[in-house]
Design a protein around this motif. Structure first.
Motif, short mmCIF file in Angstrom:
data_model
loop_
_atom_site.label_atom_id
_atom_site.label_comp_id
_atom_site.label_asym_id
_atom_site.label_seq_id
_atom_site.Cartn_x
_atom_site.Cartn_y
_atom_site.Cartn_z
N ASP A 59 52.37 14.90 28.00
CA ASP A 59 52.18 13.44 28.00
C ASP A 59 52.29 12.88 26.59
OD1 ASP A 59 51.69 13.35 30.76
OD2 ASP A 59 49.58 13.88 30.47
N TRP A 60 52.87 11.68 26.48
CA TRP A 60 52.92 10.99 25.19
C TRP A 60 52.40 9.56 25.36
CZ3 TRP A 60 55.84 6.68 25.76
CH2 TRP A 60 56.92 6.71 26.65
N THR A 61 51.90 9.02 24.26
CA THR A 61 51.34 7.67 24.27
C THR A 61 51.77 6.95 23.00
OG1 THR A 61 49.39 8.52 25.44
CG2 THR A 61 49.23 6.31 24.50
N VAL A 62 52.10 5.68 23.14
CA VAL A 62 52.39 4.83 21.99
C VAL A 62 51.24 3.85 21.82
CG1 VAL A 62 53.99 3.15 20.98
CG2 VAL A 62 54.88 5.02 22.38
N TYR A 63 50.71 3.78 20.60
CA TYR A 63 49.57 2.89 20.32
C TYR A 63 50.00 1.74 19.42
CZ TYR A 63 46.80 6.84 22.03
OH TYR A 63 46.28 7.84 22.80
N SER A 64 49.30 0.63 19.58
CA SER A 64 49.51 -0.50 18.68
C SER A 64 48.81 -0.20 17.36
CB SER A 64 48.95 -1.78 19.28
OG SER A 64 47.52 -1.74 19.27
N LYS A 65 49.03 -1.06 16.36
CA LYS A 65 48.37 -0.84 15.07
C LYS A 65 46.86 -1.01 15.17
CE LYS A 65 49.17 -5.60 13.44
NZ LYS A 65 49.76 -6.41 12.35
N TYR A 66 46.41 -1.57 16.29
CA TYR A 66 44.96 -1.73 16.49
C TYR A 66 44.37 -0.59 17.31
CZ TYR A 66 46.31 -6.43 15.06
OH TYR A 66 46.83 -7.50 14.38
N GLY A 67 45.23 0.38 17.69
CA GLY A 67 44.74 1.56 18.40
C GLY A 67 44.73 1.43 19.90
N THR A 68 45.26 0.33 20.45
CA THR A 68 45.30 0.17 21.90
C THR A 68 46.60 0.77 22.45
OG1 THR A 68 46.26 -2.03 21.65
CG2 THR A 68 43.88 -1.90 21.88
N GLU A 69 46.51 1.32 23.66
CA GLU A 69 47.68 1.94 24.28
C GLU A 69 48.65 0.87 24.76
OE1 GLU A 69 48.59 4.29 28.39
OE2 GLU A 69 46.87 5.02 27.22
N GLN A 71 52.12 1.95 25.63
CA GLN A 71 53.13 2.62 26.46
C GLN A 71 52.75 4.08 26.61
OE1 GLN A 71 57.08 2.53 24.79
NE2 GLN A 71 58.08 3.18 26.67
N SER A 72 53.09 4.66 27.75
CA SER A 72 52.83 6.08 27.95
C SER A 72 53.89 6.68 28.86
CB SER A 72 51.43 6.31 28.55
OG SER A 72 51.35 5.71 29.84
N GLY A 73 54.01 7.98 28.82
CA GLY A 73 54.99 8.67 29.66
C GLY A 73 54.83 10.16 29.51
#
Length: 743
Positions: free
Chosen positions: A601-611, A613-615
């Motif tokens: 699994d991978w996750t992309v976070y914003s600069k504020y640490g919120t998710e 995107q994921s896949g």
């Protein structure tokens, strides 16, 4: 190796995903913090463990556990501690005290043999009694399984994987046929299964062993790019692995055919043995390619007018072969466009895309790797995806092989045209999955450089399709003026043509630094990366890539990565590390994923640490950087392109390796600002023209060869390549002949 035993006083930390645990163990004169992978421990459990004392820079002395076993309590007091520790869900300290008070030292006998008696205790129903007994039995079976596998040197992590696969039948299955482990369990190869079998006294001349060894040899062959092996070559490998006789080999080959695990055929006078999967994959790919190869007629005058308008609008002028490719893209159901660097493949693709867009056609554009897809997006202005993303990975871990993808015959891609770039990288697995998802009537355009190294995975797809001579192929061969100005491109074409190149360092983008000592070569490489090349190519030092032909040796990947890591990312008190085998992973390290893993699994976070995107899915050749090593959780977090963060658990660590230096084979589909090639000496079959050509074409702004100029000349002269066995071209030609008979 030291041995300790005592009670688990407290669980400090436990990771449910990978079972990494920190716990405190006390006993006679013992009070130590233990770290390791524990699957079934809880406070109050009595354990015996083997391992070593280590000094952690932050947490002080710890006992690193390599193996352990839980000993069953033998007296009432110990039984009460065990049952009340939480090891049995729903059973707390109060209830444990009641049970032991009632049954005393016979408590465990009652739970195992007469669990219905537990209902005599206030607060325990008949149903609850059964649940307690079931959990108790599961724990007992699991402990026995761990002990059973542990005596054969199987790690706790792998033991847990094996137990999950077989459950309560595990001991029975392994005793009957330990070679099933090699076939059923990822991480257990034939050699490991063979060692277990030998320790168990399993007969070394058994048919089960020989069949497993033959399948292992075929699997090893596929890992080296082959879809089959000639019968005699397979026998030689099997004999080397197991010492099998010709007669026994022939008998087991026949048995494997009857079991439908292999396919033996005679083609062009060659006796071939296929893993059954690859045999049917090649047939299916051949059938689908021919079905797509449908011709249509177009208004040449109208098409010519539209192409001229596109040329004028975009300020380009197609040469004859490019124009031919555009016309055939309109008239052919399946078209292959091949050519080296600077021959106008991108301009040709752009023109085809513009022409299709004018016809309001839905176009899908893809490539095997993220880097290649990103490059195509930048050069065409049309969004490209990886083939894996295009086919939509199925997140179900039970699905393997081609069923990994959501897109297939039942759920096909919706497009009028599919364009695939960097086709030389596509193996038979991926081609099979791709074609399954493309419906009839969709135009397919395959683009690539047929002179590049073949795919890392099994098959020789692009070359075989072209070799069959059953499809329209346009070979672009004119080097355009802008490309001629680059010595990288000019030299690449000379290398491919077998012509010697100038190594006089008068070039602005192609350099030869002649050194004959390994230490000097390493020193020059470091100087280039750290000081000279970043400013010269206007890039970060970590984007400069060392490419080498070999894995082993002083100038191989394994040794160079250790040298480069020492200087590019040295050890520091503020960087966590994780030792895994011979590799030390460190925060900040450049690393590569070395196998396709569709479940990561991978996750992309914003600069504020919120998710955001994921896949799932990380693929062979993906390069990223270690952002975090969590010592308590025992995990490594790697960030890949587009900010995708992946958390690796110990079971996946073997999918990672350092990537300051990578093999030329692994660099396929990638493009780097600058490439450094250490070339001094090595095996002739490896140091060949094809390899040098592929390496040089990976560089965008600069190639720096460090080593022997004579070796460069020898590589250009050497056209020997490791033989790759694949039968796709034969399958295509045979089917085409059958078609022609009925036409």
């Amino acid at each position: 190796m030291e041995h300790i035993k005592g009670y688990v006083e407290k669980i400090v930390y436990h990771n449910d995903e990978n079972s990494y645990t920190v716990l405190n163990v006390t006993g006679a004169g013992l009070d130590v913090m233990c770290v390791g992978y524990f699957t079934d421990v809880s406070a109050g459990v009595y354990i015996e463990a083997d391992g070593n004392y280590v000094l952690h820079k932050t947490y002080g002395e710890q006992f690193s556990v390599s193996s352990y076993q839980i000993s069953q309590p033998e007296n009432a007091a110990a039984m009460e501690v065990y049952l009340g520790s939480g090891v049995i869900k729903g059973l707390g300290k109060t209830m444990a005290k009641r049970i032991v008070k009632h049954f005393g030292d016979k408590t465990f006998d009652v739970i195992e043999k007469e669990p219905e008696k537990l209902a005599q205790i206030k607060g325990i129903s008949d149903r609850k009694a059964r649940e307690i007994a079931e959990q108790f039995e599961e724990k007992r079976e699991f402990r026995e399984a761990m002990v059973f596998l542990g005596q054969y040197g199987i790690s706790n992590n792998l033991s847990m994987k094996i137990y999950k696969k077989y459950g309560s039948e595990m001991v029975k299955i392994v005793k009957e046929n330990p070679y099933r482990l090699a076939e059923d369990i990822v991480g257990v190869g034939f050699k490991t299964a063979d060692e277990i079998a030998a320790k168990m006294g399993y007969p070394m001349d058994s048919s089960s062993r020989y069949k497993a060894g033959i399948m292992y040899a075929l699997n090893e062959a596929s890992a080296n790019g082959n879809t089959y092996l000639p019968y005699d070559e397979l026998y030689s490998k099997a004999k080397f692995i197991m010492g099998i006789s010709e007669e026994e080999f022939a008998g087991d080959i026949e048995g494997l055919q009857m079991d439908r695990r292999i396919k033996r055929i005679n083609k062009n006078g060659e006796d071939r043995v296929y893993h059954i999967t690859f045999y049917y994959m090649e047939l299916d790919v051949a059938r689908r390619l021919l079905d797509m190869n449908v011709k249509s007629r177009a208004d040449k005058a109208l098409m010519g007018k539209k192409v001229r308008q596109i040329e004028k609008k975009n300020g380009i002028q197609l040469e004859e072969l490019q124009r031919k490719a555009v016309y055939e893209a309109v008239e052919s159901g399946l078209l292959i466009i091949t050519g080296g660097p600077g021959t106008g493949k991108t301009t040709t693709i752009n023109t085809i895309i513009r022409l299709f867009e004018e016809e309001n056609m839905e176009i899908l554009l893809a490539a095997p790797t993220g880097r290649a897809a990103k490059r195509i997006t930048e050069t065409t202005g049309h969004e490209a995806q990886t083939i894996h993303r295009l086919l939509e990975i199925d997140g179900n871990p039970e699905n393997e092989g081609p069923s990994k993808f959501e897109k297939n015959e039942e759920n096909p891609l919706e497009a009028d045209a599919v364009i695939i770039d960097e086709m030389s990288m596509v193996d038979i697995y991926l081609m099979y999955s791709l074609l399954k998802a493309i419906p009839a009537g969709t135009r397919v355009i395959l683009v690539g450089d047929v002179n590049q190294l073949p795919s890392v995975g099994p098959g020789n797809v692009l070359k075989d399709i072209i070799r069959s001579e059953c499809f329209d192929v346009v070979r672009l061969n004119k080097i355009f003026r802008q490309a001629v100005e680059s010595d990288i491109i000019t030299n690449a074409h000379k290398i491919n043509a077998g012509q010697q190149i100038k190594l006089d360092n008068k070039s602005m983008d192609f350099f030869m630094l002649d050194r004959r000592d390994v230490t000097q070569i390493e020193s020059v490489i470091l100087s280039l990366i750290m000081y000279k090349l970043p400013g010269y190519v206007d890039s970060d030092r970590y984007d400069i890539q060392v490419l080498t032909p070999m894995r082993k040796g002083e100038l191989g990947v394994e040794n160079l990565n250790k040298v480069l890591q020492k200087y590019l990312n040295p050890a520091s008190d503020d960087k966590n590390e994780k030792k895994w085998g011979d590799i030390v992973f460190r925060e900040g390290d450049k690393v590569m994923q070395i196998k396709n893993d569709y479940q990561l699994d991978w996750t992309v976070y914003s600069k504020y640490g919120t998710e955001i995107q994921s896949g799932s899915g990380v693929f062979n050749g993906d390069i990223g950087f270690i952002r975090n090593i969590n010592e308590f959780a025992g995990t490594i977090t790697v960030e890949y392109e587009e900010g995708k963060r992946v958390e690796y658990e110990p079971g996946n660590f073997d999918e990672l390796e350092l990537a300051y230096a990578v093999t030329i084979h692994k660099s396929q589909g990638s493009e780097y600002p600058a490439v450094i090639l250490p070339l001094l000496s090595g095996p002739r079959m490896l140091f060949n023209r094809n390899l040098l050509y592929t390496a040089v074409t990976r560089a965008k702004k600069c190639v720096a060869i460090v080593g022997s100029s004579e070796m460069v000349q020898k590589m250009i002269d050497n056209i020997d390549e490791t033989k790759r066995y694949s039968g796709l071209s034969d399958a295509i030609m045979e089917m085409k002949e059958e078609e022609d008979v009925f036409v």
